[in-house]
Motif scaffolding. Sequence first.
Motif, mmCIF file in Angstrom:
data_model
loop_
_atom_site.group_PDB
_atom_site.id
_atom_site.type_symbol
_atom_site.label_atom_id
_atom_site.label_comp_id
_atom_site.label_asym_id
_atom_site.label_seq_id
_atom_site.Cartn_x
_atom_site.Cartn_y
_atom_site.Cartn_z
ATOM 1 N N GLN A 31 0.810 -1.214 0.000
ATOM 2 C CA GLN A 31 0.000 0.000 0.000
ATOM 3 C C GLN A 31 0.844 1.265 0.000
ATOM 4 O O GLN A 31 0.286 2.355 -0.066
ATOM 5 N N THR A 32 2.149 1.149 0.104
ATOM 6 C CA THR A 32 2.997 2.331 0.186
ATOM 7 C C THR A 32 4.033 2.398 -0.928
ATOM 8 O O THR A 32 5.009 3.120 -0.814
ATOM 9 N N ASP A 33 3.853 1.644 -2.005
ATOM 10 C CA ASP A 33 4.850 1.625 -3.075
ATOM 11 C C ASP A 33 4.894 2.924 -3.867
ATOM 12 O O ASP A 33 5.933 3.289 -4.398
ATOM 13 N N LEU A 34 3.772 3.627 -4.015
ATOM 14 C CA LEU A 34 3.715 4.838 -4.827
ATOM 15 C C LEU A 34 3.694 6.108 -3.991
ATOM 16 O O LEU A 34 3.399 7.182 -4.522
ATOM 17 N N GLU A 362 -3.413 3.228 -10.600
ATOM 18 C CA GLU A 362 -3.015 3.458 -9.215
ATOM 19 C C GLU A 362 -2.295 4.787 -9.129
ATOM 20 O O GLU A 362 -1.431 5.093 -9.965
ATOM 21 N N MET A 363 -2.642 5.578 -8.126
ATOM 22 C CA MET A 363 -2.073 6.916 -8.014
ATOM 23 C C MET A 363 -1.768 7.228 -6.559
ATOM 24 O O MET A 363 -2.594 7.003 -5.661
ATOM 25 N N GLY A 364 -0.585 7.754 -6.337
ATOM 26 C CA GLY A 364 -0.205 8.255 -5.026
ATOM 27 C C GLY A 364 -0.224 9.768 -5.039
ATOM 28 O O GLY A 364 0.488 10.407 -5.825
ATOM 29 N N ILE A 365 -1.062 10.367 -4.193
ATOM 30 C CA ILE A 365 -1.107 11.824 -4.038
ATOM 31 C C ILE A 365 -0.046 12.182 -3.005
ATOM 32 O O ILE A 365 -0.215 11.917 -1.805
ATOM 33 N N LEU A 366 1.062 12.748 -3.449
ATOM 34 C CA LEU A 366 2.215 12.962 -2.578
ATOM 35 C C LEU A 366 2.080 14.244 -1.761
ATOM 36 O O LEU A 366 1.853 14.202 -0.554
ATOM 37 N N LYS A 367 2.188 15.374 -2.413
ATOM 38 C CA LYS A 367 2.147 16.640 -1.681
ATOM 39 C C LYS A 367 1.915 17.784 -2.650
ATOM 40 O O LYS A 367 1.909 17.608 -3.876
ATOM 41 N N SER A 401 -1.110 24.768 6.395
ATOM 42 C CA SER A 401 0.142 24.449 5.709
ATOM 43 C C SER A 401 0.039 24.897 4.258
ATOM 44 O O SER A 401 -0.955 24.604 3.576
ATOM 45 N N LEU A 402 1.080 25.596 3.790
ATOM 46 C CA LEU A 402 1.158 25.995 2.386
ATOM 47 C C LEU A 402 1.909 24.962 1.552
ATOM 48 O O LEU A 402 1.994 25.104 0.335
ATOM 49 N N SER A 403 2.451 23.949 2.213
ATOM 50 C CA SER A 403 3.117 22.829 1.521
ATOM 51 C C SER A 403 2.640 21.524 2.144
ATOM 52 O O SER A 403 3.411 20.814 2.809
ATOM 53 N N PRO A 404 1.369 21.195 1.973
ATOM 54 C CA PRO A 404 0.817 20.011 2.653
ATOM 55 C C PRO A 404 1.354 18.718 2.061
ATOM 56 O O PRO A 404 1.604 18.603 0.860
ATOM 57 N N LYS A 405 1.529 17.725 2.930
ATOM 58 C CA LYS A 405 1.939 16.375 2.527
ATOM 59 C C LYS A 405 0.795 15.420 2.828
ATOM 60 O O LYS A 405 0.357 15.319 3.971
ATOM 61 N N TRP A 406 0.318 14.726 1.787
ATOM 62 C CA TRP A 406 -0.765 13.762 1.966
ATOM 63 C C TRP A 406 -0.222 12.324 1.950
ATOM 64 O O TRP A 406 -0.508 11.556 2.836
ATOM 65 N N ASN A 407 0.517 11.968 0.899
ATOM 66 C CA ASN A 407 1.066 10.617 0.755
ATOM 67 C C ASN A 407 -0.007 9.543 0.953
ATOM 68 O O ASN A 407 0.091 8.680 1.830
ATOM 69 N N GLU A 408 -1.036 9.629 0.131
ATOM 70 C CA GLU A 408 -2.133 8.670 0.185
ATOM 71 C C GLU A 408 -2.251 7.985 -1.174
ATOM 72 O O GLU A 408 -2.114 8.620 -2.220
ATOM 73 N N LEU A 483 2.509 14.066 -7.962
ATOM 74 C CA LEU A 483 1.785 12.804 -8.080
ATOM 75 C C LEU A 483 2.721 11.718 -8.578
ATOM 76 O O LEU A 483 3.672 11.983 -9.326
ATOM 77 N N ALA A 484 2.442 10.499 -8.163
ATOM 78 C CA ALA A 484 3.093 9.301 -8.716
ATOM 79 C C ALA A 484 1.985 8.337 -9.102
ATOM 80 O O ALA A 484 1.110 8.042 -8.286
ATOM 81 N N PHE A 485 1.984 7.867 -10.339
ATOM 82 C CA PHE A 485 0.874 7.041 -10.797
ATOM 83 C C PHE A 485 1.342 6.029 -11.817
ATOM 84 O O PHE A 485 2.445 6.126 -12.382
ATOM 85 N N LYS A 486 0.466 5.059 -12.075
ATOM 86 C CA LYS A 486 0.804 3.943 -12.949
ATOM 87 C C LYS A 486 -0.469 3.326 -13.506
ATOM 88 O O LYS A 486 -1.466 3.208 -12.797
ATOM 89 N N PHE A 487 -0.427 2.963 -14.785
ATOM 90 C CA PHE A 487 -1.540 2.296 -15.459
ATOM 91 C C PHE A 487 -1.131 0.856 -15.740
ATOM 92 O O PHE A 487 -0.190 0.608 -16.491
ATOM 93 N N ASN A 488 -1.823 -0.080 -15.107
ATOM 94 C CA ASN A 488 -1.545 -1.503 -15.288
ATOM 95 C C ASN A 488 -2.556 -2.096 -16.257
ATOM 96 O O ASN A 488 -3.761 -2.014 -16.008
ATOM 97 N N CYS A 489 -2.084 -2.650 -17.346
ATOM 98 C CA CYS A 489 -2.979 -3.259 -18.328
ATOM 99 C C CYS A 489 -2.306 -4.483 -18.932
ATOM 100 O O CYS A 489 -1.449 -4.355 -19.823
#
Length: 774
Positions: A31-34, A362-367, A401-408, A483-489
């Motif tokens: 769950q934390t790869d991206l 799959e997408m990771g919302i970083l900050k 915060s003006l530089s929020p970190k989500w990492n979700e 953002l970090a994301f990936k399309f698996n097909c």
Amino acid sequence: MAIEKADFNLKAISPSIRATKSPDNGGIITQTDLIEINLFLFVKIVGARNLGAHNGHHNFDPYVEVKAGSFQGRTLCFWRNLNPEWNQVFALDNDHIQTEEITTVEILLKDNVRKYDEYMGKISLNISDISTRFPSDSELAPHWCVLEDQRGRRFRGALMMSCWIGTQGDESFHEALHLQLDNVSIGPHNVVNTCSRIYIMPRIWCLRLNLVQIEGLRVKADDPSISSDIFIHVSLGISTFTSKLVKNNNGNPTWDEKDVLFAVAEPFNQILVLSVEQGTYTRHKCLGRCEFPVKNANMISDGSAPPTKTVDVIQNQGFVSKLSMMICLDGGYHMFDEDPQYCSDRNPTCPDFWRPKIGSFEMGILKATGLPAMKPQGRTDAYCVAKYGSKWVRSRTVVNSLSPKWNELYSWDVYDHCTFITISVFDNSQLHEGNIDLGAMDTRIGKVRISLQEMKTNQIYRYSYPLVELQPSGLKKMGELELAFKFNCPTMLSVWKPSFDVFIMYTMPILPSQHFSHPLSPAQFYRLRKQIITLVSLNMSKAEPPLRREVIDYMLDSREKQWSVRRWRADLERIGVFVRWLIGIYTQFDEICKWKDMYKTIIVILVLGYMWWNPQSLLPAMFACLIIHVLVQFRNKPKTLSHVDLQLSHVHTTSIDELEEEFDPIPSKFEDIILRHRYDRLRVAAGQHVTWMGELATRIERLQSLLNWHDSISTPLVMIMCLITGFLTSVVPFKWLLCCWLLYLLRGQKFRGPFPLFYENWLRRMPSKLDSMI
């Protein structure tokens, strides 16, 4: 218009994520790869027991307070409860722990009737002694802890709790109350507005209604000033429809109109109300009304005619007549909630006709970085909202915060890769009771759209997207979203090895068959979409925390398209690119004819002579030239995903007055009623012409994208088709090819289906520069 000096380019980033390379199986392993790993201190307060055993006191209103340095949080307070159960989790980011050099965490059991600085029992834990738990581990077992009172004596009651160091992949993370929230004066009832949530849109059906006839209508001519014409007023929730005026026809008026379409959401608890009126639209009286529960309508998905239903029309005095109507719930349409140009799903409502799943996104919302201060206090409470298909996600709110970190990390199922995902950033205005009472709206900060079609399968993308907001005062950069994301097909292989299934997918109709066998008119489409957005907004507002109407409108682009000088210039330029290409071909031909380049002219004469001697090689030569052109264009293949193109969008040539006109709502906010009405009518008509120009430009660019590698799967398929076609044309005589082509064009209606031809379906899936326009 002067644009602020800012970097609006798309940037590649290198975040500290675990998935630096794609795994062999094509999916994310954990769950934390991206996302970047963030450590959190978790404290779970389960309950307490035997609180009345302390000094024989039985009037406790207990609650627990968790303190770590200057950060604190408290549980709910139970009135006169000696064995309370809270089951609440508190979390604190490890960055705050390191910044303030916090070494201990205190858990205080307090009584609400005592002074604030007094407590009944206390537990102190050294943070360095707290164990670390990983998401793959089982849940940490809570245990009963002994407390000490303010005098250092043992408190006879006990507190059940657990404490651990975990990551955002922990199952308790999304429900945890973050201790830093208490430092920004957020009310206890508004903490839920900071939590992350997943929302699933309700399944929306198309209610088709066709008015047929009223039988035995009793009309009293007691008022000669009212016309004898009859019409029916239909209402479903806030949606209404009024039929055309028809003659009484001796109490049996008949209608011959197109189907009236309404959008209805599951579960079908709505009531369709039909009111029979006599007179004109401005002066009329009610002859009777009837109600029809939507759940009683038949469900169809094959485009067949709706069954006829007969209902009694009743007035205060009793039965009046019978109304015959054709009504059904049609699940064969795709109910568009988004702009069709940026659609994230094209499946029909009925799940039996859904296309098979082809992969996942799959997408990771970083900050975010560089966000502006959205509140007068100089602070921003930012959260993200992402939508793909029927699944909406909302990240947690990072306060002040003006530089929020989500990492979700979030994931979606994909049924068609020629789709878009939309991500927006908002400022949360629902954290304080005063703002809620005043009806404060969540302010939009910026939006990002990502095309799955441009992505290589199983490749991880890491980008920092500029948040660009076009306002009446001009273009403004609102920060950047990482953002970090990936399309698996699994269906799609490499660029040079497209499978046959991919070829079939490109040639399939882009919409369900119902849209071609029973197409919707533009008026029906826009009326339905407006109803769908309203239904989605009503459904999301009932969630906790709710997705507000302004968020839904911004995500779905609900604002009606109007006249825009800026977009008119952009569409003209897009069409001009194709026109200049045609002019360039004519110029080259003219130069060859006029012998301006002797070598070119001689080569053309030799080629034409060879074609005259061997006409069978004409078509193979043409397809060979297409293949060579495609190979030459490979060096111009886009290196990054498409994003906002400021030059194409003409934001740099647009004046403030033109932007104010573009953002002016309908009806206009300007004075003078007559001028406003005429101006609004002109803007609506001009907006339709601009939309047509944009569609023409989009179609031309999609045709060009077949050969310029904007779609890394489609272009090799075109090359393969050119190679096969070139081979066939070199074997089959040209006259037979021409004869077959003419016979195909002149084929009878019996051999023509309702669906578009395969090359039209293919063309509709191609990307265009519209994806890069604001």
